[in-house]
Design a protein around this motif. Structure first.
Motif, PDB file in Angstrom:
ATOM      1  N   ARG A 111       0.746  -1.007  -0.046  1.00  0.00           N
ATOM      2  CA  ARG A 111      -0.066  -0.037  -0.028  1.00  0.00           C
ATOM      3  C   ARG A 111       0.936   1.325  -0.034  1.00  0.00           C
ATOM      4  N   ASP A 112       0.195   2.460  -0.564  1.00  0.00           N
ATOM      5  CA  ASP A 112       1.202   3.565  -0.385  1.00  0.00           C
ATOM      6  C   ASP A 112       0.201   4.796   0.297  1.00  0.00           C
ATOM      7  N   ARG A 113      -0.647   4.448   1.013  1.00  0.00           N
ATOM      8  CA  ARG A 113      -1.485   5.472   1.603  1.00  0.00           C
ATOM      9  C   ARG A 113      -0.836   5.743   3.130  1.00  0.00           C
ATOM     10  N   ASP A 114      -1.074   7.175   3.419  1.00  0.00           N
ATOM     11  CA  ASP A 114      -0.296   7.654   4.597  1.00  0.00           C
ATOM     12  C   ASP A 114      -0.879   6.861   5.925  1.00  0.00           C
ATOM     13  N   TYR A 115      -2.054   6.819   5.939  1.00  0.00           N
ATOM     14  CA  TYR A 115      -2.629   6.115   6.950  1.00  0.00           C
ATOM     15  C   TYR A 115      -2.792   4.593   7.039  1.00  0.00           C
ATOM     16  N   LEU A 116      -2.155   3.802   6.095  1.00  0.00           N
ATOM     17  CA  LEU A 116      -1.860   2.577   6.203  1.00  0.00           C
ATOM     18  C   LEU A 116      -0.531   2.157   6.290  1.00  0.00           C
ATOM     19  N   PRO A 117      -0.224   1.079   6.864  1.00  0.00           N
ATOM     20  CA  PRO A 117       1.133   0.481   6.596  1.00  0.00           C
ATOM     21  C   PRO A 117       1.575   0.032   5.429  1.00  0.00           C
ATOM     22  N   PRO A 118       2.838   0.213   4.919  1.00  0.00           N
ATOM     23  CA  PRO A 118       3.337  -0.282   3.576  1.00  0.00           C
ATOM     24  C   PRO A 118       2.830  -1.506   3.166  1.00  0.00           C
ATOM     25  N   ILE A 119       2.800  -2.459   4.040  1.00  0.00           N
ATOM     26  CA  ILE A 119       2.449  -3.906   3.869  1.00  0.00           C
ATOM     27  C   ILE A 119       1.053  -4.109   4.970  1.00  0.00           C
ATOM     28  N   GLU A 120       0.176  -4.739   4.032  1.00  0.00           N
ATOM     29  CA  GLU A 120      -0.865  -5.219   4.836  1.00  0.00           C
ATOM     30  C   GLU A 120      -1.048  -6.477   4.724  1.00  0.00           C
ATOM     31  N   PHE A 121      -1.770  -7.404   5.767  1.00  0.00           N
ATOM     32  CA  PHE A 121      -2.132  -8.867   5.438  1.00  0.00           C
ATOM     33  C   PHE A 121      -3.816  -8.720   5.670  1.00  0.00           C
ATOM     34  N   THR A 122      -4.149  -9.654   4.735  1.00  0.00           N
ATOM     35  CA  THR A 122      -5.589 -10.145   4.892  1.00  0.00           C
ATOM     36  C   THR A 122      -5.721 -11.506   4.981  1.00  0.00           C
ATOM     37  N   VAL A 123      -6.590 -11.813   5.728  1.00  0.00           N
ATOM     38  CA  VAL A 123      -6.804 -13.524   6.190  1.00  0.00           C
ATOM     39  C   VAL A 123      -8.447 -13.814   5.727  1.00  0.00           C
ATOM     40  N   HIS A 124      -8.413 -14.743   4.969  1.00  0.00           N
ATOM     41  CA  HIS A 124      -9.555 -15.184   4.773  1.00  0.00           C
ATOM     42  C   HIS A 124      -9.775 -16.634   4.831  1.00  0.00           C
ATOM     43  N   GLU A 125     -11.021 -17.345   4.742  1.00  0.00           N
ATOM     44  CA  GLU A 125     -11.258 -18.754   4.978  1.00  0.00           C
ATOM     45  C   GLU A 125     -10.898 -19.389   3.549  1.00  0.00           C
ATOM     46  N   CYS A 126     -10.344 -20.681   3.185  1.00  0.00           N
ATOM     47  CA  CYS A 126      -9.941 -21.000   1.807  1.00  0.00           C
ATOM     48  C   CYS A 126     -11.458 -21.139   1.089  1.00  0.00           C
ATOM     49  N   SER A 127     -12.179 -21.345   1.597  1.00  0.00           N
ATOM     50  CA  SER A 127     -13.532 -21.449   0.932  1.00  0.00           C
ATOM     51  C   SER A 127     -14.035 -20.470   0.008  1.00  0.00           C
ATOM     52  N   GLU A 128     -13.265 -19.226   0.617  1.00  0.00           N
ATOM     53  CA  GLU A 128     -13.695 -17.879  -0.146  1.00  0.00           C
ATOM     54  C   GLU A 128     -12.877 -17.665  -1.331  1.00  0.00           C
ATOM     55  N   LEU A 129     -11.742 -18.542  -1.638  1.00  0.00           N
ATOM     56  CA  LEU A 129     -10.885 -18.427  -2.710  1.00  0.00           C
ATOM     57  C   LEU A 129     -11.513 -18.443  -4.012  1.00  0.00           C
ATOM     58  N   ALA A 130     -11.029 -17.714  -4.961  1.00  0.00           N
ATOM     59  CA  ALA A 130     -11.573 -17.745  -6.279  1.00  0.00           C
ATOM     60  C   ALA A 130     -11.001 -19.107  -7.021  1.00  0.00           C
ATOM     61  N   ASP A 131     -11.623 -19.579  -7.905  1.00  0.00           N
ATOM     62  CA  ASP A 131     -11.013 -20.863  -8.812  1.00  0.00           C
ATOM     63  C   ASP A 131      -9.533 -20.920  -9.269  1.00  0.00           C
ATOM     64  N   ASP A 132      -9.378 -19.823  -9.543  1.00  0.00           N
ATOM     65  CA  ASP A 132      -7.844 -19.891 -10.109  1.00  0.00           C
ATOM     66  C   ASP A 132      -6.988 -19.589  -8.996  1.00  0.00           C
ATOM     67  N   TYR A 133      -7.208 -19.594  -7.988  1.00  0.00           N
ATOM     68  CA  TYR A 133      -6.148 -19.400  -6.780  1.00  0.00           C
ATOM     69  C   TYR A 133      -6.263 -20.640  -5.840  1.00  0.00           C
ATOM     70  N   GLY A 134      -5.318 -20.924  -4.942  1.00  0.00           N
ATOM     71  CA  GLY A 134      -5.205 -21.828  -4.028  1.00  0.00           C
ATOM     72  C   GLY A 134      -3.934 -22.852  -4.338  1.00  0.00           C
ATOM     73  N   CYS A 135      -3.783 -23.493  -3.428  1.00  0.00           N
ATOM     74  CA  CYS A 135      -2.669 -24.590  -3.486  1.00  0.00           C
ATOM     75  C   CYS A 135      -3.452 -25.740  -4.050  1.00  0.00           C
ATOM     76  N   GLY A 136      -2.509 -26.583  -4.776  1.00  0.00           N
ATOM     77  CA  GLY A 136      -3.190 -27.845  -5.477  1.00  0.00           C
ATOM     78  C   GLY A 136      -3.560 -28.606  -4.593  1.00  0.00           C
ATOM     79  N   PHE A 137      -3.083 -28.806  -3.291  1.00  0.00           N
ATOM     80  CA  PHE A 137      -3.460 -29.706  -2.279  1.00  0.00           C
ATOM     81  C   PHE A 137      -4.839 -29.565  -1.895  1.00  0.00           C
ATOM     82  N   LEU A 138      -5.432 -28.519  -2.338  1.00  0.00           N
ATOM     83  CA  LEU A 138      -7.034 -28.091  -1.662  1.00  0.00           C
ATOM     84  C   LEU A 138      -8.050 -28.788  -2.612  1.00  0.00           C
ATOM     85  N   GLU A 139      -7.573 -29.069  -3.647  1.00  0.00           N
ATOM     86  CA  GLU A 139      -8.669 -29.684  -4.859  1.00  0.00           C
ATOM     87  C   GLU A 139      -8.971 -30.910  -4.169  1.00  0.00           C
TER      88      GLU A 139
END
Length: 147
Positions: free
Chosen positions: A119-147
């Protein structure tokens, strides 16, 4: 922080009935890590992933600037085990300090998908983490072992 399996062994829990029901499980499955650039400039993002205090992945990603509100992103190669573990992710931009995420502390389910965003906004850190459940992943994302 003491890993849960070391805590269990030091307490002698194996001999106590119902002990695993009292303490939390032994980590979270890491189903995806994606580095994204939400800045107006090309950026380099370094990412280190550790499982139970051992580094399992170190990568560097050169990502284009955001274009028409669409960030440039790259999914990390899934070099870690498909087993649940105590994953810690560290990341930084080329011009910032390391930031750290303990995946199990932020995960809401058994499997976590992590975003590492520049990120490059003054009010946000330069690196931000987001965490979601794997069930919310789009079809083209995710490790092969999740299939």
């Amino acid at each position: 922080m003491v890993p849960r399996r070391h805590l269990l062994s030091s307490l002698g829990c194996a001999a106590l009935a119902g002990c695993t029901a009292v303490l939390p499980d032994d980590g979270t499955q890491l189903g995806s890590v994606v580095a994204s650039n939400y800045t107006d400039d090309e950026r380099t993002i370094e990412v280190r992933i550790a499982a139970d205090d051992e580094t399992v992945s170190t990568t560097t990603h050169r990502l284009d600037a955001i274009s028409e509100q669409v960030p440039s992103d790259e999914q990390l190669s899934c070099e870690w085990s498909d087993d649940p573990d105590e994953f810690v992710i560290e990341a930084r931009r080329e011009d910032s300090e390391w930031r750290t995420l303990d995946v199990s502390e932020r995960a809401t389910g058994d499997c976590a998908a992590v975003g590492v965003r520049a990120r490059d906004r003054d009010y946000l850190p330069p690196i931000e983490f987001t965490v979601h459940e794997c069930s919310e992943l789009a079809d083209d994302y995710g490790c092969g072992f999740l299939e």
